[in-house]
Design a protein around this motif. Structure first.
Motif, PDB file in Angstrom:
ATOM      1  N   HIS A 136      54.871  45.353  41.140  1.00 49.57           N
ATOM      2  CA  HIS A 136      56.286  45.169  41.471  1.00 49.57           C
ATOM      3  C   HIS A 136      56.594  43.774  42.010  1.00 49.57           C
ATOM      4  CE1 HIS A 136      56.004  49.517  41.048  1.00 49.57           C
ATOM      5  NE2 HIS A 136      57.278  49.448  40.706  1.00 49.57           N
ATOM      6  N   GLY A 137      55.682  42.827  41.781  1.00 45.31           N
ATOM      7  CA  GLY A 137      55.976  41.427  42.060  1.00 45.31           C
ATOM      8  C   GLY A 137      55.520  40.886  43.399  1.00 45.31           C
ATOM      9  N   VAL A 138      54.781  41.674  44.183  1.00 47.22           N
ATOM     10  CA  VAL A 138      54.314  41.217  45.488  1.00 47.22           C
ATOM     11  C   VAL A 138      52.805  41.017  45.436  1.00 47.22           C
ATOM     12  CG1 VAL A 138      54.169  41.742  47.949  1.00 47.22           C
ATOM     13  CG2 VAL A 138      56.176  42.476  46.639  1.00 47.22           C
ATOM     14  N   SER A 139      52.391  39.760  45.545  1.00 48.73           N
ATOM     15  CA  SER A 139      50.966  39.434  45.533  1.00 48.73           C
ATOM     16  C   SER A 139      50.517  39.151  46.955  1.00 48.73           C
ATOM     17  CB  SER A 139      50.718  38.197  44.656  1.00 48.73           C
ATOM     18  OG  SER A 139      49.379  37.782  44.762  1.00 48.73           O
ATOM     19  N   LEU A 140      49.530  39.897  47.414  1.00 51.42           N
ATOM     20  CA  LEU A 140      48.986  39.683  48.753  1.00 51.42           C
ATOM     21  C   LEU A 140      47.817  38.707  48.662  1.00 51.42           C
ATOM     22  CD1 LEU A 140      48.987  43.366  50.060  1.00 51.42           C
ATOM     23  CD2 LEU A 140      50.696  41.590  50.443  1.00 51.42           C
ATOM     24  N   MET A 141      48.029  37.486  49.137  1.00 51.28           N
ATOM     25  CA  MET A 141      47.003  36.445  49.166  1.00 51.28           C
ATOM     26  C   MET A 141      46.371  36.188  47.789  1.00 51.28           C
ATOM     27  SD  MET A 141      45.300  36.941  52.892  1.00 51.28           S
ATOM     28  CE  MET A 141      44.527  35.351  52.730  1.00 51.28           C
ATOM     29  N   GLY A 142      47.158  36.311  46.743  1.00 54.22           N
ATOM     30  CA  GLY A 142      46.667  36.014  45.400  1.00 54.22           C
ATOM     31  C   GLY A 142      46.226  37.217  44.595  1.00 54.22           C
ATOM     32  N   SER A 143      46.370  38.419  45.150  1.00 51.59           N
ATOM     33  CA  SER A 143      45.960  39.611  44.408  1.00 51.59           C
ATOM     34  C   SER A 143      46.853  39.805  43.180  1.00 51.59           C
ATOM     35  CB  SER A 143      46.010  40.853  45.299  1.00 51.59           C
ATOM     36  OG  SER A 143      47.338  41.097  45.711  1.00 51.59           O
ATOM     37  N   THR A 144      46.262  40.363  42.137  1.00 51.72           N
ATOM     38  CA  THR A 144      46.986  40.702  40.918  1.00 51.72           C
ATOM     39  C   THR A 144      46.517  42.062  40.447  1.00 51.72           C
ATOM     40  OG1 THR A 144      45.361  39.732  39.410  1.00 51.72           O
ATOM     41  CG2 THR A 144      47.095  38.273  40.189  1.00 51.72           C
ATOM     42  N   GLU A 145      47.223  42.610  39.488  1.00 51.64           N
ATOM     43  CA  GLU A 145      46.783  43.861  38.888  1.00 51.64           C
ATOM     44  C   GLU A 145      46.143  43.557  37.540  1.00 51.64           C
ATOM     45  OE1 GLU A 145      48.648  48.133  38.663  1.00 51.64           O
ATOM     46  OE2 GLU A 145      49.480  46.857  37.085  1.00 51.64           O
ATOM     47  N   LEU A 146      44.905  43.991  37.391  1.00 51.05           N
ATOM     48  CA  LEU A 146      44.170  43.850  36.142  1.00 51.05           C
ATOM     49  C   LEU A 146      44.423  45.078  35.285  1.00 51.05           C
ATOM     50  CD1 LEU A 146      41.881  42.734  34.262  1.00 51.05           C
ATOM     51  CD2 LEU A 146      40.283  43.989  35.715  1.00 51.05           C
ATOM     52  N   SER A 147      44.765  44.866  34.033  1.00 55.62           N
ATOM     53  CA  SER A 147      44.845  45.945  33.057  1.00 55.62           C
ATOM     54  C   SER A 147      43.821  45.648  31.977  1.00 55.62           C
ATOM     55  CB  SER A 147      46.240  46.028  32.422  1.00 55.62           C
ATOM     56  OG  SER A 147      47.211  46.368  33.376  1.00 55.62           O
ATOM     57  N   VAL A 148      42.974  46.616  31.709  1.00 57.60           N
ATOM     58  CA  VAL A 148      41.953  46.465  30.677  1.00 57.60           C
ATOM     59  C   VAL A 148      41.854  47.780  29.914  1.00 57.60           C
ATOM     60  CG1 VAL A 148      40.048  47.060  32.248  1.00 57.60           C
ATOM     61  CG2 VAL A 148      39.573  45.714  30.207  1.00 57.60           C
ATOM     62  N   ARG A 149      41.687  47.689  28.593  1.00 61.19           N
ATOM     63  CA  ARG A 149      41.646  48.882  27.753  1.00 61.19           C
ATOM     64  C   ARG A 149      40.370  49.670  28.026  1.00 61.19           C
ATOM     65  NH1 ARG A 149      45.121  50.398  24.643  1.00 61.19           N
ATOM     66  NH2 ARG A 149      46.006  48.336  24.354  1.00 61.19           N
ATOM     67  N   GLY A 150      40.521  50.970  28.264  1.00 57.15           N
ATOM     68  CA  GLY A 150      39.381  51.847  28.514  1.00 57.15           C
ATOM     69  C   GLY A 150      38.489  51.945  27.288  1.00 57.15           C
ATOM     70  N   ARG A 151      37.191  51.842  27.480  1.00 51.54           N
ATOM     71  CA  ARG A 151      36.244  51.837  26.366  1.00 51.54           C
ATOM     72  C   ARG A 151      36.127  53.195  25.705  1.00 51.54           C
ATOM     73  NH1 ARG A 151      34.045  52.357  31.043  1.00 51.54           N
ATOM     74  NH2 ARG A 151      32.215  53.656  31.417  1.00 51.54           N
ATOM     75  N   LYS A 152      36.449  54.258  26.419  1.00 47.95           N
ATOM     76  CA  LYS A 152      36.383  55.607  25.847  1.00 47.95           C
ATOM     77  C   LYS A 152      37.763  56.154  25.530  1.00 47.95           C
ATOM     78  CE  LYS A 152      32.091  56.733  28.249  1.00 47.95           C
ATOM     79  NZ  LYS A 152      31.452  57.601  29.241  1.00 47.95           N
ATOM     80  N   SER A 153      38.701  56.009  26.473  1.00 48.57           N
ATOM     81  CA  SER A 153      40.036  56.591  26.306  1.00 48.57           C
ATOM     82  C   SER A 153      40.940  55.742  25.420  1.00 48.57           C
ATOM     83  CB  SER A 153      40.720  56.761  27.666  1.00 48.57           C
ATOM     84  OG  SER A 153      41.051  55.491  28.214  1.00 48.57           O
ATOM     85  N   GLY A 154      40.703  54.417  25.408  1.00 45.31           N
ATOM     86  CA  GLY A 154      41.595  53.520  24.682  1.00 45.31           C
ATOM     87  C   GLY A 154      42.878  53.224  25.427  1.00 45.31           C
ATOM     88  N   LYS A 155      43.078  53.842  26.581  1.00 40.66           N
ATOM     89  CA  LYS A 155      44.280  53.624  27.387  1.00 40.66           C
ATOM     90  C   LYS A 155      44.045  52.464  28.341  1.00 40.66           C
ATOM     91  CE  LYS A 155      45.686  58.441  27.318  1.00 40.66           C
ATOM     92  NZ  LYS A 155      45.954  59.631  28.132  1.00 40.66           N
ATOM     93  N   MET A 156      45.134  51.780  28.677  1.00 36.16           N
ATOM     94  CA  MET A 156      45.039  50.689  29.635  1.00 36.16           C
ATOM     95  C   MET A 156      44.745  51.265  31.020  1.00 36.16           C
ATOM     96  SD  MET A 156      45.286  47.957  27.903  1.00 36.16           S
ATOM     97  CE  MET A 156      45.759  46.532  28.860  1.00 36.16           C
TER      98      MET A 156
END
Length: 179
Positions: free
Chosen positions: A32-52
């Protein structure tokens, strides 16, 4: 000293209920746009589910080469296994999304990266490094290197982009915070 051996599974320190809850809040804030000391949200595709799959991370920019890295303080987590399979992902703070490719760094090259990461983020992650700190010797950091995967991330061509018109339900259904 490395917690892994030829007969044991790779090092991974599971988060407590409090850690999981705090990570959920930090991920929500980044989304939602608030980074605490440089934190971000990583999204990576699941190797089994295929979902982010989503998890908050602390990207580290190394002064020596200017490259950006993702370090897994907790060890060989699910996001690490997914990153190895996917070869890249997205970093998000609010609507700003940066797609990237990732290359795992060999253990022999991790010492300056882990030292720099611990200098910046040690206050938050030292407990996951089993006594290794930024002040540890090169040999001690090298011994811990196999337990802490590091990925060099390279921005994809059209960077950054802003997400357009995604509804709350679609964003929520992309994946769960984890690993």
């Amino acid at each position: 000293m490395s917690a892994t051996s030829a007969t044991s599974s790779p090092y991974y320190l599971k988060g407590s209920r409090l850690n999981v809850r705090l990570n959920s809040v930090i991920g929500w804030l980044a989304r939602h746009g608030v980074s605490l000391m440089g934190s971000t949200e990583l999204s990576v595709r699941g190797r089994k589910s295929g979902k982010m799959q989503r998890v908050p991370v602390n990207p580290y920019t190394h002064e020596g080469d200017g490259c950006q890295y993702l370090v897994s303080a907790r060890g060989h987590s699910q996001w690490v296994r997914n990153m190895r399979a996917a070869g890249g992902g997205e970093l998000r703070v609010g609507r700003k999304v940066r797609e990237f490719t990732a290359a795992e760094v060999p253990d022999a090259e991790k010492v300056p990266l882990l030292r720099g990461y611990l200098e910046k983020w040690g206050w938050e992650v030292n407990q996951y490094f089993q006594g290794v700190t930024a002040a540890s010797s090169d040999e001690e950091i090298l011994a811990a290197a196999p337990d802490h995967p590091v990925f060099r991330i390279t921005p994809s061509a059209a960077q950054p982009r802003k997400e357009q018109g995604k509804g709350k339900a679609a964003a929520r259904d992309e994946g769960a915070v984890g690993g």
